[in-house]
Design a protein around this motif. Structure first.
Motif, PDB file in Angstrom:
ATOM      1  N   THR A 154       0.841  -1.181   0.000  1.00  0.00           N
ATOM      2  CA  THR A 154       0.000   0.000   0.000  1.00  0.00           C
ATOM      3  C   THR A 154       0.877   1.232   0.000  1.00  0.00           C
ATOM      4  N   ARG A 155       0.325   2.304  -0.447  1.00  0.00           N
ATOM      5  CA  ARG A 155       1.099   3.532  -0.558  1.00  0.00           C
ATOM      6  C   ARG A 155       1.421   4.141   0.790  1.00  0.00           C
ATOM      7  N   LYS A 156       0.721   3.683   1.832  1.00  0.00           N
ATOM      8  CA  LYS A 156       0.947   4.290   3.128  1.00  0.00           C
ATOM      9  C   LYS A 156       2.286   3.875   3.724  1.00  0.00           C
ATOM     10  N   THR A 157       2.816   2.690   3.284  1.00  0.00           N
ATOM     11  CA  THR A 157       4.075   2.171   3.831  1.00  0.00           C
ATOM     12  C   THR A 157       5.212   2.497   2.880  1.00  0.00           C
ATOM     13  N   LYS A 158       6.231   3.191   3.309  1.00  0.00           N
ATOM     14  CA  LYS A 158       7.374   3.526   2.473  1.00  0.00           C
ATOM     15  C   LYS A 158       8.336   2.355   2.395  1.00  0.00           C
ATOM     16  N   THR A 159       9.046   2.283   1.256  1.00  0.00           N
ATOM     17  CA  THR A 159       9.983   1.189   1.057  1.00  0.00           C
ATOM     18  C   THR A 159      11.091   1.214   2.092  1.00  0.00           C
ATOM     19  N   ALA A 160      11.593   2.386   2.388  1.00  0.00           N
ATOM     20  CA  ALA A 160      12.683   2.496   3.363  1.00  0.00           C
ATOM     21  C   ALA A 160      12.254   1.982   4.730  1.00  0.00           C
ATOM     22  N   HIS A 161      10.993   2.258   5.103  1.00  0.00           N
ATOM     23  CA  HIS A 161      10.517   1.781   6.398  1.00  0.00           C
ATOM     24  C   HIS A 161      10.242   0.291   6.358  1.00  0.00           C
ATOM     25  N   LEU A 162       9.730  -0.212   5.216  1.00  0.00           N
ATOM     26  CA  LEU A 162       9.392  -1.626   5.133  1.00  0.00           C
ATOM     27  C   LEU A 162      10.647  -2.498   5.159  1.00  0.00           C
TER      28      LEU A 162
ATOM     29  N   LEU B  57      17.130  -7.404   4.795  1.00  0.00           N
ATOM     30  CA  LEU B  57      16.096  -6.918   3.896  1.00  0.00           C
ATOM     31  C   LEU B  57      14.801  -7.709   4.012  1.00  0.00           C
ATOM     32  N   ALA B  58      14.707  -8.665   4.932  1.00  0.00           N
ATOM     33  CA  ALA B  58      13.478  -9.436   5.109  1.00  0.00           C
ATOM     34  C   ALA B  58      12.349  -8.529   5.584  1.00  0.00           C
ATOM     35  N   PHE B  59      11.133  -8.833   5.126  1.00  0.00           N
ATOM     36  CA  PHE B  59       9.978  -8.005   5.480  1.00  0.00           C
ATOM     37  C   PHE B  59       8.766  -8.926   5.637  1.00  0.00           C
ATOM     38  N   PRO B  60       7.810  -8.510   6.436  1.00  0.00           N
ATOM     39  CA  PRO B  60       6.598  -9.337   6.615  1.00  0.00           C
ATOM     40  C   PRO B  60       5.676  -9.204   5.403  1.00  0.00           C
ATOM     41  N   SER B  61       5.123 -10.336   4.986  1.00  0.00           N
ATOM     42  CA  SER B  61       4.193 -10.335   3.865  1.00  0.00           C
ATOM     43  C   SER B  61       3.244 -11.497   4.032  1.00  0.00           C
ATOM     44  N   SER B  62       1.965 -11.226   3.968  1.00  0.00           N
ATOM     45  CA  SER B  62       0.971 -12.282   4.146  1.00  0.00           C
ATOM     46  C   SER B  62       0.831 -13.168   2.916  1.00  0.00           C
ATOM     47  N   THR B  63       1.238 -12.682   1.746  1.00  0.00           N
ATOM     48  CA  THR B  63       1.111 -13.468   0.510  1.00  0.00           C
ATOM     49  C   THR B  63       2.446 -13.972  -0.012  1.00  0.00           C
ATOM     50  N   ASN B  64       3.535 -13.718   0.698  1.00  0.00           N
ATOM     51  CA  ASN B  64       4.878 -14.174   0.303  1.00  0.00           C
ATOM     52  C   ASN B  64       5.241 -13.693  -1.102  1.00  0.00           C
ATOM     53  N   LYS B  65       4.862 -12.491  -1.433  1.00  0.00           N
ATOM     54  CA  LYS B  65       5.171 -11.900  -2.720  1.00  0.00           C
ATOM     55  C   LYS B  65       6.436 -11.062  -2.623  1.00  0.00           C
ATOM     56  N   SER B  66       7.171 -11.005  -3.729  1.00  0.00           N
ATOM     57  CA  SER B  66       8.402 -10.230  -3.763  1.00  0.00           C
ATOM     58  C   SER B  66       8.117  -8.807  -4.192  1.00  0.00           C
ATOM     59  N   MET B  67       9.081  -7.970  -3.947  1.00  0.00           N
ATOM     60  CA  MET B  67       9.006  -6.570  -4.382  1.00  0.00           C
ATOM     61  C   MET B  67      10.114  -6.306  -5.393  1.00  0.00           C
TER      62      MET B  67
ATOM     63  N   ARG C 297      17.545   2.682  -8.419  1.00  0.00           N
ATOM     64  CA  ARG C 297      17.706   3.685  -7.360  1.00  0.00           C
ATOM     65  C   ARG C 297      17.916   3.053  -5.991  1.00  0.00           C
ATOM     66  N   LEU C 298      17.331   1.868  -5.761  1.00  0.00           N
ATOM     67  CA  LEU C 298      17.509   1.226  -4.468  1.00  0.00           C
ATOM     68  C   LEU C 298      18.868   0.543  -4.352  1.00  0.00           C
ATOM     69  N   VAL C 299      19.500   0.236  -5.478  1.00  0.00           N
ATOM     70  CA  VAL C 299      20.788  -0.455  -5.458  1.00  0.00           C
ATOM     71  C   VAL C 299      21.839   0.377  -4.724  1.00  0.00           C
ATOM     72  N   LYS C 300      21.734   1.676  -4.840  1.00  0.00           N
ATOM     73  CA  LYS C 300      22.716   2.555  -4.203  1.00  0.00           C
ATOM     74  C   LYS C 300      22.567   2.613  -2.691  1.00  0.00           C
ATOM     75  N   LYS C 301      21.465   2.063  -2.156  1.00  0.00           N
ATOM     76  CA  LYS C 301      21.215   2.166  -0.716  1.00  0.00           C
ATOM     77  C   LYS C 301      21.480   0.864   0.034  1.00  0.00           C
TER      78      LYS C 301
ATOM     79  N   ARG D  86      13.537  -1.529   6.287  1.00  0.00           N
ATOM     80  CA  ARG D  86      14.351  -1.079   7.412  1.00  0.00           C
ATOM     81  C   ARG D  86      15.777  -0.746   6.949  1.00  0.00           C
ATOM     82  N   ILE D  87      15.854   0.013   5.852  1.00  0.00           N
ATOM     83  CA  ILE D  87      17.157   0.373   5.304  1.00  0.00           C
ATOM     84  C   ILE D  87      17.926   1.284   6.256  1.00  0.00           C
ATOM     85  N   ASP D  88      17.205   2.167   6.919  1.00  0.00           N
ATOM     86  CA  ASP D  88      17.880   3.112   7.822  1.00  0.00           C
ATOM     87  C   ASP D  88      18.326   2.461   9.131  1.00  0.00           C
ATOM     88  N   ASP D  89      17.843   1.252   9.387  1.00  0.00           N
ATOM     89  CA  ASP D  89      18.183   0.598  10.649  1.00  0.00           C
ATOM     90  C   ASP D  89      19.463  -0.218  10.562  1.00  0.00           C
ATOM     91  N   HIS D  90      20.055  -0.369   9.387  1.00  0.00           N
ATOM     92  CA  HIS D  90      21.230  -1.217   9.213  1.00  0.00           C
ATOM     93  C   HIS D  90      22.313  -0.456   8.449  1.00  0.00           C
TER      94      HIS D  90
END
Length: 473
Positions: A53-61, A116-126, A131-135, A63-67
Motif C-alpha cells: 500500500t502507498r501508506k508504507t514507504k519502502t525504506a521503512h518496510l 532486507l526481510a519483510f513481513p508479507s501475508s502473501t509471500n510476494k516479492s518486491m 535507485r535502491l541499489v545505491k542504498k 528497514r534500510i535506515d536501521d542497518h
C-alpha cells in the motif's frame, strides 16, 4: 406585504437547502472508493497486501535506515554465497587486430540478506529499479581483463532488484563488455579460437564472498539467433577456480568459455583462389616464344607484383605476430613459384644468347674455311646446314653417323665433303665426343627448359597443395 415577503424568503431557503442535500448525495455516489466497484467483479477480488500500500514507504518496510549496508551480510561470519547466472544476448564483434571480443549479456546475482526481510501475508516479492541499489549492499563483481564495459541506460538504467520476504535478493543488469582474448594465429585462417570472459569479486576474498554458478552448466544460456560473419560458434561452457594475488589473497573466479571456428570460404575467395590463379598465370610464359622478350618479362613482373599486393593486404588486417601463420606459408610459397618462373625465363634468355654467339662465331669460321675448300654444290641438305651453323641435334647425330659408318665406303670425291662436316663438328664440340654432345642437349636447345618447366612447375605446386591442405585441414 411584509408577511408575504417573509413567506417567499422562507420558501427560497427551503429550496436551496434541498438542492444542497441532493448535490452532496450525488458527490458521495461518484466518489465511492475503487474497492466498492471491484467487489461487484468476481475476477478482481484480491486480498490487499499491506506491504504494497502507498501508506508504507519502502525504506521503512525494508528497514534500510536501521542497518549499515556498507558491510556485507553476516559480517564476521561465514562467506556469503553469491550465485551467478548469465544469459548471452549477442556476440557483437571479434577483432583479430586488437585481440578482443565484445559481448552483450544479462548478468544476474542471487544472495540472501536477512536485513532486507519483510513481513508479507502473501509471500510476494518486491521489484525495484536501480535507485535502491545505491542504498543496499550488492556484490562487487567485475570483469577481469576487460577493456571497456558499460551498463545500458536507455530509456532508463537497465538494472532490476527483486527482494523476497525471507531476504533473498535477485540483482540483474544488462551489460556490454569488451574483453581481451589471447588468440593463436599459427593456423590462420584454418584456426579455432577459445575466448574467455572472467568474473570475480574486486574487494572480497573467498573468506568473505563465495562466487559460484547457480545451476552449474545450465547457468549459462545463449540466444539461438547469435551468429557471426566470420566465425561459427561451436560451444559455450562454464568453469570456475580460485585466483591468487600475492598482495590480497585468494578469490573465486568464474569463467564463460566459448569456442569459435573461422569460416574458410571468405578467405578462399579473397586470398587462396587469387594466389593460385597468379601462380597458374605465371606458367603461361612457358608456352610463349622465348624470343618474345616484352611479353614474357611483362607477364612475369605483373604476377610478382600482384602476389606482393595480396601478401600486403592480408598482413594489413592481421596483428603483427612474431610467428608464421598458415596463410603466410601458402602465399610465400606461391610467391616463390611466381618468382622462379621469372628466373626460368632469365635462364632461357641467357642460354639462348650464349648459343647464338657460338653459332655466329661458327658461321664466321665456316665461311672463312669454305673459301679454301672445294665447292660443296653436290652435298646434301643436311651437310649444307652443317656449314652455315643452323643444324639441329638430329642433323648432328645423322652427320656424326655419316662420318663414322661410311668413311671407308665412300670414294675419294666425297672425302672433301667429310672434311667439311668433320670441321663443323670439331668447332662445335671443341674436342668432345658424341656422348658430350648429348650431355649438352638442353644448352644447345634452350627451348627444352620451357618444355620441362611445363611439367615440373605444375607438378610441384599440386604436390605442395596436397601437403598443405592435408596438414591444416
Amino acid at each position: 406585504m411584509r408577511g408575504f415577503s417573509s413567506f417567499l424568503l422562507l420558501l427560497l431557503c427551503l429550496i436551496l437547502i434541498g438542492e444542497c442535500r441532493k448535490h452532496k448525495s450525488r458527490k458521495k455516489r461518484w466518489s465511492a472508493p475503487a474497492e466498492t466497484h471491484k467487489l461487484g467483479n468476481p475476477l478482481s477480488k484480491k486480498v490487499v497486501d499491506g506491504t504494497k500500500t502507498r501508506k508504507t514507504k519502502t525504506a521503512h518496510l525494508l528497514r534500510i535506515d536501521d542497518h549499515d549496508f556498507t558491510m556485507r551480510p553476516a559480517f564476521a561470519g561465514p562467506a556469503v554465497p553469491v550465485g551467478v547466472d548469465v544469459q548471452v544476448e549477442s556476440l557483437d564483434s571479434i577483432s583479430e587486430v586488437d585481440m578482443d571480443f565484445t559481448m552483450t549479456l544479462y548478468l544476474r546475482h542471487y544472495w540472501k540478506d536477512e536485513r532486507l526481510a519483510f513481513p508479507s501475508s502473501t509471500n510476494k516479492s518486491m521489484t525495484f529499479d536501480g535507485r535502491l541499489v545505491k542504498k543496499i549492499w550488492v556484490p562487487d563483481v567485475f570483469f577481469v581483463h576487460s577493456k571497456r564495459s558499460f551498463i545500458h541506460d536507455t530509456t532508463t538504467d537497465n538494472i532490476m532488484l527483486r527482494v523476497f520476504p525471507d531476504g533473498h535478493v535477485l540483482y540483474s543488469l544488462r551489460v556490454t563488455v569488451t574483453a581481451a582474448c589471447n588468440m593463436d594465429f599459427s593456423r590462420f585462417p584454418l584456426d579455432s579460437q577459445t575466448c574467455t570472459l572472467e568474473l570475480e569479486s574486486y574487494a572480497y576474498t573467498d573468506e568473505d564472498l563465495m562466487l559460484y554458478w547457480k545451476s552449474g552448466d545450465e547457468s549459462l544460456s545463449t540466444d539461438d539467433r547469435i551468429s557471426l560473419s566470420q566465425f561459427l560458434i561451436q560451444k559455450f561452457h562454464t568453469t570456475s577456480r580460485l585466483a591468487f594475488y600475492s598482495s590480497t589473497g585468494w578469490y573465486n573466479r568464474l569463467y564463460i568459455n566459448f569456442t569459435l571456428r573461422r569460416h574458410i570460404f571468405f578467405f578462399l575467395l579473397q586470398t587462396y583462389f587469387p594466389a593460385t590463379l597468379m601462380v597458374m598465370l605465371s606458367w603461361v610464359s612457358f608456352w610463349i616464344d622465348r624470343r618474345a622478350v616484352p611479353a614474357r618479362v611483362s607477364l612475369g613482373i605483373t604476377t610478382v607484383l600482384t602476389m606482393s599486393t595480396i601478401i600486403t593486404g592480408v598482413n594489413a588486417s592481421m596483428p603483427r605476430v612474431s610467428y608464421i601463420k598458415a596463410v603466410d606459408i601458402y602465399l610465400w610459397v606461391s610467391f616463390v613459384f611466381v618468382f622462379l618462373s621469372v628466373l626460368e625465363y632469365a635462364a632461357v634468355n641467357y642460354l639462348t644468347t650464349v648459343r647464338d654467339g657460338k653459332e655466329r662465331k661458327l658461321r664466321e669460321k665456316v665461311r672463312e674455311q669454305s673459301q679454301t675448300l672445294p665447292c660443296t654444290c653436290g652435298m646434301s641438305h643436311a651437310r649444307t646446314m652443317m656449314l652455315d651453323g643452323t643444324y639441329s641435334e638430329a642433323d648432328v647425330n645423322s652427320l656424326a653417323g655419316y662420318t663414322r659408318a661410311s668413311m671407308m665406303a665412300e670414294d675419294a670425291s666425297e672425302k672433301q665433303e667429310r672434311m667439311v662436316v668433320h670441321l663443323s663438328l670439331d668447332n662445335e664440340s671443341t674436342g668432345t665426343k658424341k656422348k658430350g654432345i648429348r650431355g649438352f642437349r638442353i644448352i644447345q636447345n634452350t627451348h627444352a627448359i620451357d618444355t620441362y618447366s611445363r611439367m615440373i612447375f605444375p607438378g610441384a605446386y599440386i604436390l605442395f597443395n596436397l601437403i598443405y591442405w592435408c596438414v591444416y585441414c
